[in-house]
Design a protein around this motif. Sequence first.
Motif, PDB file in Angstrom:
ATOM      1  N   UNK A  86       0.725  -1.235  -0.183  1.00 12.29           N
ATOM      2  CA  UNK A  86       0.005  -0.038   0.004  1.00 12.29           C
ATOM      3  C   UNK A  86       1.069   1.375   0.124  1.00 12.29           C
ATOM      4  N   UNK A  87       1.851   1.273   0.614  1.00 12.92           N
ATOM      5  CA  UNK A  87       2.999   2.399   0.878  1.00 12.92           C
ATOM      6  C   UNK A  87       3.388   2.693  -0.664  1.00 12.92           C
ATOM      7  N   UNK A  88       3.677   1.657  -1.354  1.00 12.66           N
ATOM      8  CA  UNK A  88       4.285   2.088  -2.670  1.00 12.66           C
ATOM      9  C   UNK A  88       3.301   2.467  -3.589  1.00 12.66           C
ATOM     10  N   UNK A  89       2.165   1.802  -3.299  1.00 15.96           N
ATOM     11  CA  UNK A  89       1.246   2.385  -4.510  1.00 15.96           C
ATOM     12  C   UNK A  89       0.695   3.923  -4.097  1.00 15.96           C
ATOM     13  N   UNK A  90       0.492   3.950  -2.772  1.00 16.73           N
ATOM     14  CA  UNK A  90       0.282   5.394  -2.756  1.00 16.73           C
ATOM     15  C   UNK A  90       1.539   6.315  -2.926  1.00 16.73           C
ATOM     16  N   UNK A  91       2.573   6.082  -2.827  1.00 18.83           N
ATOM     17  CA  UNK A  91       3.619   6.882  -3.114  1.00 18.83           C
ATOM     18  C   UNK A  91       3.841   7.013  -4.560  1.00 18.83           C
ATOM     19  N   UNK A  92       3.354   5.806  -5.365  1.00 20.12           N
ATOM     20  CA  UNK A  92       3.448   5.926  -6.792  1.00 20.12           C
ATOM     21  C   UNK A  92       2.481   6.940  -7.400  1.00 20.12           C
ATOM     22  N   UNK A  93       1.354   7.133  -6.852  1.00 18.53           N
ATOM     23  CA  UNK A  93       0.483   8.276  -6.974  1.00 18.53           C
ATOM     24  C   UNK A  93       1.055   9.690  -6.703  1.00 18.53           C
ATOM     25  N   UNK A  94       1.559   9.836  -5.529  1.00 18.42           N
ATOM     26  CA  UNK A  94       2.166  10.814  -4.890  1.00 18.42           C
ATOM     27  C   UNK A  94       3.741  11.405  -5.908  1.00 18.42           C
ATOM     28  N   UNK A  95       4.115  10.697  -6.411  1.00 22.09           N
ATOM     29  CA  UNK A  95       5.553  11.007  -7.093  1.00 22.09           C
ATOM     30  C   UNK A  95       5.060  11.753  -8.356  1.00 22.09           C
ATOM     31  N   UNK A  96       3.634  11.169  -8.766  1.00 20.74           N
ATOM     32  CA  UNK A  96       3.481  12.000 -10.093  1.00 20.74           C
ATOM     33  C   UNK A  96       3.026  13.321  -9.975  1.00 20.74           C
ATOM     34  N   UNK A  97       2.867  13.784  -8.738  1.00 22.34           N
ATOM     35  CA  UNK A  97       2.336  15.235  -8.239  1.00 22.34           C
ATOM     36  C   UNK A  97       3.702  15.969  -7.443  1.00 22.34           C
ATOM     37  N   UNK A  98       4.664  15.372  -7.530  1.00 21.68           N
ATOM     38  CA  UNK A  98       5.746  15.991  -6.805  1.00 21.68           C
ATOM     39  C   UNK A  98       6.321  17.243  -7.569  1.00 21.68           C
ATOM     40  N   UNK A  99       6.447  18.398  -6.766  1.00 18.31           N
ATOM     41  CA  UNK A  99       6.943  19.457  -7.413  1.00 18.31           C
ATOM     42  C   UNK A  99       8.068  19.987  -6.403  1.00 18.31           C
ATOM     43  N   UNK A 100       9.040  20.619  -6.925  1.00 20.28           N
ATOM     44  CA  UNK A 100      10.292  21.257  -6.171  1.00 20.28           C
ATOM     45  C   UNK A 100       9.690  22.450  -5.356  1.00 20.28           C
ATOM     46  N   UNK A 101      10.320  22.660  -4.280  1.00 23.98           N
ATOM     47  CA  UNK A 101      10.232  23.394  -3.161  1.00 23.98           C
ATOM     48  C   UNK A 101      11.200  24.513  -2.918  1.00 23.98           C
ATOM     49  N   UNK A 102      11.221  25.907  -2.488  1.00 24.97           N
ATOM     50  CA  UNK A 102      12.227  26.622  -2.226  1.00 24.97           C
ATOM     51  C   UNK A 102      12.914  26.459  -0.969  1.00 24.97           C
ATOM     52  N   UNK A 103      14.106  25.968  -0.968  1.00 27.76           N
ATOM     53  CA  UNK A 103      14.901  25.529   0.235  1.00 27.76           C
ATOM     54  C   UNK A 103      15.806  26.838   0.547  1.00 27.76           C
ATOM     55  N   UNK A 104      16.162  26.881   1.727  1.00 27.67           N
ATOM     56  CA  UNK A 104      17.132  27.927   2.142  1.00 27.67           C
ATOM     57  C   UNK A 104      18.479  27.035   2.056  1.00 27.67           C
ATOM     58  N   UNK A 105      19.249  28.051   1.402  1.00 27.12           N
ATOM     59  CA  UNK A 105      20.623  27.391   1.157  1.00 27.12           C
ATOM     60  C   UNK A 105      21.704  28.310   1.437  1.00 27.12           C
ATOM     61  N   UNK A 106      22.791  27.919   1.963  1.00 29.91           N
ATOM     62  CA  UNK A 106      23.862  28.713   2.203  1.00 29.91           C
ATOM     63  C   UNK A 106      25.171  28.187   1.342  1.00 29.91           C
ATOM     64  N   UNK A 107      25.725  28.962   0.386  1.00 32.85           N
ATOM     65  CA  UNK A 107      26.860  28.676  -0.363  1.00 32.85           C
ATOM     66  C   UNK A 107      27.542  29.769  -0.791  1.00 32.85           C
ATOM     67  N   UNK A 108      29.002  29.454  -0.996  1.00 31.19           N
ATOM     68  CA  UNK A 108      30.053  30.410  -1.224  1.00 31.19           C
ATOM     69  C   UNK A 108      29.901  30.867  -2.799  1.00 31.19           C
ATOM     70  N   UNK A 109      29.473  31.827  -3.219  1.00 34.73           N
ATOM     71  CA  UNK A 109      29.445  32.409  -4.567  1.00 34.73           C
ATOM     72  C   UNK A 109      30.261  33.238  -4.968  1.00 34.73           C
ATOM     73  N   UNK A 110      30.547  33.567  -6.362  1.00 39.12           N
ATOM     74  CA  UNK A 110      31.276  34.476  -7.016  1.00 39.12           C
ATOM     75  C   UNK A 110      30.516  35.871  -7.368  1.00 39.12           C
ATOM     76  N   UNK A 111      29.077  35.712  -7.081  1.00 33.63           N
ATOM     77  CA  UNK A 111      28.423  36.980  -7.119  1.00 33.63           C
ATOM     78  C   UNK A 111      27.336  36.873  -6.094  1.00 33.63           C
ATOM     79  N   UNK A 112      27.160  38.083  -5.599  1.00 32.23           N
ATOM     80  CA  UNK A 112      25.842  38.170  -4.497  1.00 32.23           C
ATOM     81  C   UNK A 112      24.601  37.676  -5.102  1.00 32.23           C
ATOM     82  N   UNK A 113      23.966  36.982  -4.238  1.00 30.58           N
ATOM     83  CA  UNK A 113      22.557  36.218  -4.318  1.00 30.58           C
ATOM     84  C   UNK A 113      21.957  36.092  -3.096  1.00 30.58           C
TER      85      UNK A 113
END
Length: 530
Positions: A202-229
Amino acid sequence: MAETQHDSLTPVDLVWFQASGRGNGIGLTAIRVFNGAYDMHQVLFIYILPKFWREVSGTQETCSRYTLIESDLPDPRVTLVLFERDALGVPSTWAAGLRRVTSSNNKDFSPVPPQSPQTNGETWGDTEHSTGATDKLWAEIVSPLDSGGDLPMSLQPVGSREPVDGFWQLVRERVVPLISDPPPGARLILHEPSARKLFLELFLRLLGEQVARRRPHFLSTCEPLNAVRGRIIVDSLVERAMRRSVAIWCEFDSLDANTRVWQALRAAVAHCSNEVVSVPDVLELAVEIDARLSDVSMEPVHEILRLEPMVDPAIHDRDLQKLYRMALSILRSEVLLAEPLGEIFDGLIFTFKIASSDLWEDLIIQAIAGTTDFCAAKPESGRSLFHGGQRKSVDIAVSLSNSEEENSTDASRTVLVLDAKYKPSPGLLGSAQMSDQYQIYAYANLWGVPAFLVYPTTRQDGHPRPDTRQAFNNRGQYAGILVLPFPGPGQSRIPLSASELSHIIRGATDWKLVAEVTRDIDPDAIVSEM
């Protein structure tokens, strides 16, 4: 289920309970008891199976008697199997758990007789309560040994797991909410092997349906960059000056699908893949899901579990939150176990019941929906009968699949109405209880279409045949009986092909065709029984 004759019965020390006393309820009860014979705590999983699965044919209404003896249960977790209406005698020290699920604090002063009217079917104008649909799964009874008869058998742990696996296959659609979002205490049932197998699938079948609706999210990130962001992290500027580096540490939001939630879900999928190797289609689904989550990193399990208090409250999608909790349970290798065993008190842990009459209705609707000619549904509104101040609606309305609206219950599109009866077939309509006859005759004339009582049977060798008798000659409608095979262990549907069922339903809508099928009714000589 192995049984042995109990040679040293002590009726005084036994407390007796009856499972599904009116034969309208299957389910599972888990209780924790202390076994003095082995000086250990035990968890007992007691399954109540459909009465139509009894090995003794033609005795679906028989009430068997068993005793549960401490010395017969040597394991920490024990699976036991009973059928609807069976009686069970347990030691008084074990009775507390079952008492918590009885219908009341008062005993029923006699077990339900094998052929009592209440057990054999609904009465005219019955509500769900009066038919046993809303009864508790267990009821305490006085000792049936007082009435004589054969001595009970000692109930032994289940041998073959086929009936238990079959139970979960039969009820799988109805337990989706229970397993995907279980209440505390219910989590322990997934230590039962058959339930665990269904849970992972059941877990795999429900997850299969949820994967089709997966969307990326804005995540807070800290990184060294060559330009200010985003925002410059001021504290890092000192270190940057000391190191004379060009990169500037910035904090910003990044659109990414590699979230903590999906990291947990992918790790759980990998765990499931190791347990479902014997089920090819489920294993294929696990591999497919893992491939679609290739952009999600595989994090250590201990790190995923450590972050649960921060991740779980932040999930806004309810369905995704359920899957996340299921994944954590899998990763703990304690599927749906909320509390360590040592912290669970003795007594009732968990119980659930599914009304067999409702399940039989759903099976009939599911079978008719599988045909290409007809569709079926439970009427939500429309024509009803009234008796004693109670409303009684027909169970199932059947219409042609080419109606303007599929699954429509509009009276103008209905070609057949069915009333499901979860009890052995009386054979002919004239042999049915008079209350059932009046009920189905009234439906036929109220709806203006054929009406049939639908009974289950365990005999699958003969072709199900509708038997009809005309009701009210002057109104031209008729009623009858239809017998369909009840699913056996391992079957989740009525074991009839779509073409076979279409032929049966088509015959039920045409009384001349019915007479031809049954070959024992002259269509020109049918007389009213009313």
